[in-house]
Design a protein around this motif. Sequence first.
Motif, PDB file in Angstrom:
ATOM      1  N   VAL A 260      37.817  -2.588  25.669  1.00 32.53           N
ATOM      2  CA  VAL A 260      38.367  -3.900  25.284  1.00 32.53           C
ATOM      3  C   VAL A 260      37.240  -4.908  25.137  1.00 32.53           C
ATOM      4  N   ALA A 261      36.216  -4.810  25.980  1.00 31.41           N
ATOM      5  CA  ALA A 261      35.082  -5.732  25.906  1.00 31.41           C
ATOM      6  C   ALA A 261      34.284  -5.542  24.621  1.00 31.41           C
ATOM      7  N   GLN A 262      34.346  -4.354  24.025  1.00 31.65           N
ATOM      8  CA  GLN A 262      33.605  -4.085  22.793  1.00 31.65           C
ATOM      9  C   GLN A 262      34.289  -4.686  21.561  1.00 31.65           C
ATOM     10  N   VAL A 263      35.550  -5.017  21.706  1.00 32.59           N
ATOM     11  CA  VAL A 263      36.320  -5.599  20.604  1.00 32.59           C
ATOM     12  C   VAL A 263      36.497  -7.082  20.898  1.00 32.59           C
ATOM     13  N   ASP A 264      36.186  -7.922  19.921  1.00 36.09           N
ATOM     14  CA  ASP A 264      36.250  -9.374  20.109  1.00 36.09           C
ATOM     15  C   ASP A 264      37.691  -9.857  19.957  1.00 36.09           C
ATOM     16  N   LEU A 265      38.403  -9.968  21.066  1.00 37.42           N
ATOM     17  CA  LEU A 265      39.796 -10.427  21.018  1.00 37.42           C
ATOM     18  C   LEU A 265      39.894 -11.939  20.841  1.00 37.42           C
ATOM     19  N   ASP A 266      38.773 -12.654  21.011  1.00 40.18           N
ATOM     20  CA  ASP A 266      38.795 -14.101  20.773  1.00 40.18           C
ATOM     21  C   ASP A 266      38.926 -14.417  19.290  1.00 40.18           C
ATOM     22  N   ASN A 267      38.575 -13.481  18.435  1.00 37.59           N
ATOM     23  CA  ASN A 267      38.714 -13.651  16.993  1.00 37.59           C
ATOM     24  C   ASN A 267      39.806 -12.728  16.450  1.00 37.59           C
ATOM     25  N   ALA A 268      40.867 -12.571  17.207  1.00 38.48           N
ATOM     26  CA  ALA A 268      41.963 -11.698  16.781  1.00 38.48           C
ATOM     27  C   ALA A 268      42.581 -12.244  15.506  1.00 38.48           C
ATOM     28  N   ASN A 269      42.965 -11.328  14.641  1.00 37.70           N
ATOM     29  CA  ASN A 269      43.586 -11.707  13.394  1.00 37.70           C
ATOM     30  C   ASN A 269      44.556 -10.604  12.992  1.00 37.70           C
ATOM     31  N   PHE A 270      45.410 -10.885  12.034  1.00 38.11           N
ATOM     32  CA  PHE A 270      46.337  -9.887  11.536  1.00 38.11           C
ATOM     33  C   PHE A 270      45.553  -8.927  10.648  1.00 38.11           C
ATOM     34  N   ILE A 271      45.303  -7.722  11.146  1.00 33.12           N
ATOM     35  CA  ILE A 271      44.595  -6.724  10.360  1.00 33.12           C
ATOM     36  C   ILE A 271      45.451  -5.467  10.284  1.00 33.12           C
TER      37      ILE A 271
ATOM     38  N   VAL B  23      41.969   5.178  20.130  1.00 34.29           N
ATOM     39  CA  VAL B  23      42.159   4.534  18.821  1.00 34.29           C
ATOM     40  C   VAL B  23      43.640   4.471  18.489  1.00 34.29           C
ATOM     41  N   GLU B  24      44.353   5.557  18.683  1.00 37.49           N
ATOM     42  CA  GLU B  24      45.788   5.572  18.381  1.00 37.49           C
ATOM     43  C   GLU B  24      46.568   4.635  19.305  1.00 37.49           C
ATOM     44  N   ALA B  25      46.161   4.560  20.572  1.00 36.73           N
ATOM     45  CA  ALA B  25      46.817   3.630  21.505  1.00 36.73           C
ATOM     46  C   ALA B  25      46.566   2.186  21.075  1.00 36.73           C
ATOM     47  N   ALA B  26      45.341   1.890  20.641  1.00 37.56           N
ATOM     48  CA  ALA B  26      45.013   0.529  20.191  1.00 37.56           C
ATOM     49  C   ALA B  26      45.772   0.181  18.919  1.00 37.56           C
ATOM     50  N   VAL B  27      45.898   1.135  18.000  1.00 38.43           N
ATOM     51  CA  VAL B  27      46.645   0.898  16.759  1.00 38.43           C
ATOM     52  C   VAL B  27      48.119   0.640  17.077  1.00 38.43           C
ATOM     53  N   ALA B  28      48.693   1.422  17.980  1.00 41.73           N
ATOM     54  CA  ALA B  28      50.096   1.219  18.363  1.00 41.73           C
ATOM     55  C   ALA B  28      50.284  -0.136  19.031  1.00 41.73           C
ATOM     56  N   LEU B  29      49.349  -0.507  19.894  1.00 47.28           N
ATOM     57  CA  LEU B  29      49.418  -1.808  20.569  1.00 47.28           C
ATOM     58  C   LEU B  29      49.322  -2.945  19.556  1.00 47.28           C
ATOM     59  N   ASN B  30      48.390  -2.827  18.606  1.00 43.71           N
ATOM     60  CA  ASN B  30      48.215  -3.850  17.575  1.00 43.71           C
ATOM     61  C   ASN B  30      49.472  -3.976  16.720  1.00 43.71           C
ATOM     62  N   GLU B  31      50.049  -2.838  16.363  1.00 46.57           N
ATOM     63  CA  GLU B  31      51.273  -2.834  15.562  1.00 46.57           C
ATOM     64  C   GLU B  31      52.409  -3.554  16.291  1.00 46.57           C
ATOM     65  N   GLU B  32      52.560  -3.223  17.561  1.00 48.08           N
ATOM     66  CA  GLU B  32      53.625  -3.832  18.372  1.00 48.08           C
ATOM     67  C   GLU B  32      53.413  -5.341  18.516  1.00 48.08           C
TER      68      GLU B  32
ATOM     69  N   VAL C 257      49.284 -25.178  10.454  1.00 47.60           N
ATOM     70  CA  VAL C 257      49.680 -25.238  11.869  1.00 47.60           C
ATOM     71  C   VAL C 257      50.400 -23.957  12.276  1.00 47.60           C
ATOM     72  N   MET C 258      51.315 -23.490  11.446  1.00 46.02           N
ATOM     73  CA  MET C 258      52.044 -22.267  11.785  1.00 46.02           C
ATOM     74  C   MET C 258      51.102 -21.074  11.810  1.00 46.02           C
ATOM     75  N   GLY C 259      50.146 -21.030  10.892  1.00 44.26           N
ATOM     76  CA  GLY C 259      49.154 -19.953  10.909  1.00 44.26           C
ATOM     77  C   GLY C 259      48.338 -19.962  12.189  1.00 44.26           C
ATOM     78  N   ALA C 260      47.926 -21.146  12.621  1.00 43.83           N
ATOM     79  CA  ALA C 260      47.161 -21.259  13.867  1.00 43.83           C
ATOM     80  C   ALA C 260      47.998 -20.825  15.070  1.00 43.83           C
ATOM     81  N   VAL C 261      49.268 -21.202  15.069  1.00 46.71           N
ATOM     82  CA  VAL C 261      50.159 -20.798  16.166  1.00 46.71           C
ATOM     83  C   VAL C 261      50.295 -19.278  16.198  1.00 46.71           C
ATOM     84  N   LEU C 262      50.476 -18.659  15.031  1.00 50.13           N
ATOM     85  CA  LEU C 262      50.647 -17.210  14.972  1.00 50.13           C
ATOM     86  C   LEU C 262      49.383 -16.465  15.394  1.00 50.13           C
ATOM     87  N   VAL C 263      48.231 -16.902  14.919  1.00 51.49           N
ATOM     88  CA  VAL C 263      46.985 -16.225  15.278  1.00 51.49           C
ATOM     89  C   VAL C 263      46.698 -16.389  16.767  1.00 51.49           C
TER      90      VAL C 263
END
Length: 145
Positions: A60-71, A90-99, A32-38
């Motif tokens: 953003v449309a090229q990246v499947d955000l519906d299947n977002a996961n901790f990567i 790419v660097e902006a997306a990496v920074a956003l993902n990190e945050e 349950v906690m994993g599902a909440v976090l994802v």
Amino acid sequence: MLVTAAPKELAGDVGSIRGTTQNLASAVGTAVMGAVLVTTLGIGLASAAADHPELPPELVAQVDLDNANFISNDELRQVLEGTTADAAQVEAAVALNEEQRLRTLKLGFLILAGISALAAVPASRLPRYRPDEIPEEAVGSREGA
């Protein structure tokens, strides 16, 4: 507490059931906690991507955000290599993902701390027995059953 309250001949069974219940509760809680976090991460990424000017909606449309996961950052860079993203995007997306990963983990720890604090309320009502201080009425009820 359960083993102490059970009749002597059932103590092993009660202990086994207690252990099984504890393992099941841990597994369900983790799932349950994993599902909440994802889910929280996916919502946060989608919201942040929409508000981030360096990331156009076409990218953003090229990246499947519906299947977002901790990567990891390296895995995200590999995913973005298959898109039309330039180096700055790419660097902006990496920074956003990190945050968003950090924000999601902080929220997860806050939720778990809240659940732990709530669990202290019913736990405070448990008897405070020590192993060598089992009350006579508990021993008598085990022998008489």
